[in-house]
Scaffold this motif. Structure first.
Motif, short mmCIF file in Angstrom:
data_model
loop_
_atom_site.label_atom_id
_atom_site.label_comp_id
_atom_site.label_asym_id
_atom_site.label_seq_id
_atom_site.Cartn_x
_atom_site.Cartn_y
_atom_site.Cartn_z
N SER A 63 0.84 -1.20 0.00
CA SER A 63 0.00 0.00 0.00
C SER A 63 0.88 1.25 0.00
CB SER A 63 -0.91 0.03 1.23
OG SER A 63 -0.15 0.28 2.41
N ASN A 64 0.28 2.36 -0.41
CA ASN A 64 1.00 3.63 -0.36
C ASN A 64 1.34 4.02 1.08
OD1 ASN A 64 1.25 5.02 -3.09
ND2 ASN A 64 -0.89 4.39 -3.15
N ASP A 65 0.50 3.62 2.02
CA ASP A 65 0.78 3.93 3.42
C ASP A 65 2.05 3.22 3.89
OD1 ASP A 65 -1.36 5.69 3.99
OD2 ASP A 65 -2.73 4.00 4.17
N THR A 66 2.22 1.98 3.46
CA THR A 66 3.44 1.24 3.81
C THR A 66 4.66 1.92 3.22
OG1 THR A 66 2.25 -0.86 3.91
CG2 THR A 66 4.62 -0.98 3.61
N LEU A 67 4.56 2.33 1.97
CA LEU A 67 5.65 3.04 1.31
C LEU A 67 5.97 4.34 2.03
CD1 LEU A 67 7.62 3.74 -1.00
CD2 LEU A 67 5.62 4.47 -2.34
N LEU A 68 4.95 5.12 2.35
CA LEU A 68 5.16 6.39 3.03
C LEU A 68 5.84 6.20 4.38
CD1 LEU A 68 4.71 9.47 3.12
CD2 LEU A 68 2.44 9.01 4.10
N ALA A 69 5.37 5.22 5.14
CA ALA A 69 5.96 4.96 6.45
C ALA A 69 7.43 4.58 6.33
CB ALA A 69 5.19 3.85 7.16
N LYS A 70 7.78 3.83 5.31
CA LYS A 70 9.17 3.44 5.10
C LYS A 70 10.04 4.67 4.85
CE LYS A 70 10.58 -0.32 4.34
NZ LYS A 70 11.26 -1.38 5.14
N LEU A 71 9.54 5.61 4.04
CA LEU A 71 10.32 6.82 3.77
C LEU A 71 10.40 7.71 5.00
CD1 LEU A 71 9.20 7.86 0.16
CD2 LEU A 71 10.94 6.22 0.88
N GLN A 72 9.31 7.81 5.73
CA GLN A 72 9.30 8.67 6.91
C GLN A 72 10.24 8.16 7.99
OE1 GLN A 72 5.05 8.55 7.64
NE2 GLN A 72 4.73 10.59 6.77
N ALA A 73 10.47 6.86 8.02
CA ALA A 73 11.39 6.28 9.00
C ALA A 73 12.84 6.66 8.71
CB ALA A 73 11.24 4.77 9.03
N GLY A 74 13.12 7.03 7.46
CA GLY A 74 14.46 7.48 7.08
C GLY A 74 15.39 6.35 6.67
N LYS A 75 16.35 6.68 5.80
CA LYS A 75 17.37 5.73 5.35
C LYS A 75 16.75 4.41 4.90
CE LYS A 75 21.07 7.66 8.21
NZ LYS A 75 22.11 7.39 9.23
N SER A 76 15.82 4.51 3.95
CA SER A 76 15.15 3.31 3.46
C SER A 76 16.10 2.42 2.67
CB SER A 76 13.98 3.70 2.56
OG SER A 76 14.44 4.27 1.33
N GLY A 77 17.13 3.01 2.08
CA GLY A 77 18.06 2.25 1.27
C GLY A 77 17.61 2.05 -0.17
N TYR A 78 16.40 2.55 -0.52
CA TYR A 78 15.89 2.35 -1.87
C TYR A 78 16.29 3.51 -2.79
CZ TYR A 78 13.24 -1.41 0.19
OH TYR A 78 12.90 -2.56 0.85
N ILE A 264 12.52 9.12 -6.73
CA ILE A 264 13.75 8.72 -6.04
C ILE A 264 13.67 9.22 -4.60
CG2 ILE A 264 16.27 8.89 -5.97
CD1 ILE A 264 16.22 9.51 -8.95
N PRO A 265 13.76 8.33 -3.62
CA PRO A 265 13.71 8.76 -2.22
C PRO A 265 14.89 9.66 -1.86
CG PRO A 265 13.44 6.39 -2.40
CD PRO A 265 13.90 6.88 -3.74
N LYS A 266 14.65 10.57 -0.95
CA LYS A 266 15.72 11.44 -0.45
C LYS A 266 16.84 10.59 0.14
CE LYS A 266 16.83 15.85 0.26
NZ LYS A 266 16.83 16.84 -0.83
N GLY A 267 18.07 10.90 -0.25
CA GLY A 267 19.21 10.17 0.27
C GLY A 267 19.45 8.82 -0.38
N ALA A 268 18.86 8.60 -1.57
CA ALA A 268 19.04 7.33 -2.28
C ALA A 268 20.54 7.05 -2.44
CB ALA A 268 18.37 7.38 -3.64
N PRO A 269 20.98 5.83 -2.10
CA PRO A 269 22.42 5.53 -2.14
C PRO A 269 22.99 5.46 -3.55
CG PRO A 269 21.15 3.58 -1.52
CD PRO A 269 20.20 4.74 -1.50
N ASN A 270 22.14 5.23 -4.56
CA ASN A 270 22.63 5.12 -5.94
C ASN A 270 21.90 6.13 -6.82
OD1 ASN A 270 24.39 2.61 -5.62
ND2 ASN A 270 22.41 1.86 -4.88
N LEU A 271 22.04 7.39 -6.48
CA LEU A 271 21.26 8.46 -7.10
C LEU A 271 21.45 8.52 -8.62
CD1 LEU A 271 19.43 10.94 -6.94
CD2 LEU A 271 21.45 12.31 -6.35
#
Length: 348
Positions: A63-78, A264-271
């Motif tokens: 779900s979009n909520d799951t995705l949002l929570a992952k980004l809000q937690a920070g350093k998702s790695g994606y 692209i998530p903020k802080g993506a490791p492979n920008l």
């Protein structure tokens, strides 16, 4: 995107999640994609790897909520995510996406004019168009040949479909359908309008067989239902697979649209690799691979020569001229609370 049924069991293995530790994900030769299950074409990813030498690994969300929570937690790695339009605006406001100036990328020229600088990303600084579709009514034409010209045919059901209707259990889209019927704006906070919406569904409820977000094709195929709410891509897949008599309606008041984008998530490791993927999917031949796999529409008319003829001709994917296409947005807290109260009262 809306939830969907599995497209191919064999493809699932190719989309299994990478078990790497996020802090170790930065690598000059890879990107990590976070996408909906059974949604991203393995063929497309393999083509990207072959042409760029960049390896892709995939993890999935529900779900979009799951995705949002992952980004809000920070350093998702994606490095790549696929949010829907009403969540893109939230992610931009919260500073969760990289600003990459998509409109300056070489393949941006392939994006159809009507899909450039959408309301959820008006500067086209964060997102690349991916896939889009609609939510509407499906019905078995052999059992209900008159079809649905208006949402009135749903809210004032004929005797032949009473007790044979499936609606979503989740709130998503339900109030918007009633709002379109009443010619009211989305995210309504007007008490009188909300009471009308509540009454519409309470009056309809005795004729609803099932409240469920899944199993539409199974219930229709078994004859348990004749009418259901469903998504355009799923409806197309079901019709060509095993429900040839099923039709997809475009009521005159409009259909609700959904639109997924590449971001692209903020802080993506492979920008830089992620930017290459963005540009890659804006190639018409490449985005056609995804549409052929997912059975959804895209924002690139130049992709048509590369589409599977069945996808190109799918009536479910073509909103007729004159039928409004309205995209849901994230409602303000007050409107969201009121909507939740209305829908909760209907399901009691």
């Amino acid at each position: 995107m809306p939830a969907r049924s599995s497209l191919a069991v064999a493809a699932a293995a190719l989309l299994s999640a990478c078990a790497a530790i996020p802090s170790a994900w930065a690598d000059a030769g890879q990107i990590h994609v976070y996408t909906w299950a059974d949604y991203t074409s393995p063929e497309l990813l393999a083509k990207f790897e072959k042409e760029t030498g960049i390896k892709t690994t995939v993890d999935t969300f529900d779900s979009n909520d799951t995705l949002l929570a992952k980004l809000q937690a920070g350093k998702s790695g994606y490095d790549i995510i696929l949010p829907s339009q009403n969540y893109v605006s939230i992610m931009i406001e919260q500073g969760l996406l990289e600003k990459v100036d998509v409109s300056s990328m070489p393949n941006y020229k392939n994006v159809d004019e009507k899909w450039r600088k959408p309301e959820w990303d008006p500067s086209q600084s964060y997102t690349v168009p991916w896939q889009w579709g609609t939510t509407s009514i499906v019905y078995m034409a052999d059992k209900f040949p008159q079809g649905f010209k208006s949402y009135k045919d749903l809210f004032e059901p004929a005797d032949g479909i009473k007790g044979k209707i499936q609606l979503f259990r989740s709130q998503d889209g339900m109030l918007e359908i009633a709002e379109m019927y009443l010619d009211a704006p989305f995210c309504n906070e007007d008490g009188a309008t909300l009471k009308k919406i509540q009454k519409l569904y309470l009056d309809l409820k005795p004729h609803v067989k099932i409240f469920d977000d899944t199993g539409m094709g199974d219930h229709l195929g078994a004859g348990e239902t004749t009418v259901a709410l469903w998504y355009s891509g799923n409806a197309y897949q079901a019709r060509v697979s095993n429900l040839p008599n099923m039709k997809y309606a475009f009521p005159k008041e409009g259909v609700m649209g959904w639109f997924d984008s590449v971001a692209i998530p903020k802080g993506a490791p492979n920008l830089e690799n992620a930017k290459k993927f963005m540009n890659f999917v804006m190639d018409p031949e490449n985005i056609a691979i995804e549409s052929n796999y997912a059975g959804d529409s895209n924002a690139y008319s130049a992709s048509k020569p590369f589409l599977d003829p069945k996808v190109a001709a799918a009536e479910e994917l073509k909103v007729p001229e004159g039928v409004p296409l309205k995209f849901a947005r994230q409602c303000p807290p007050k409107a969201a609370k009121l909507a939740s109260q209305v829908w909760t009262s209907v399901l009691k």
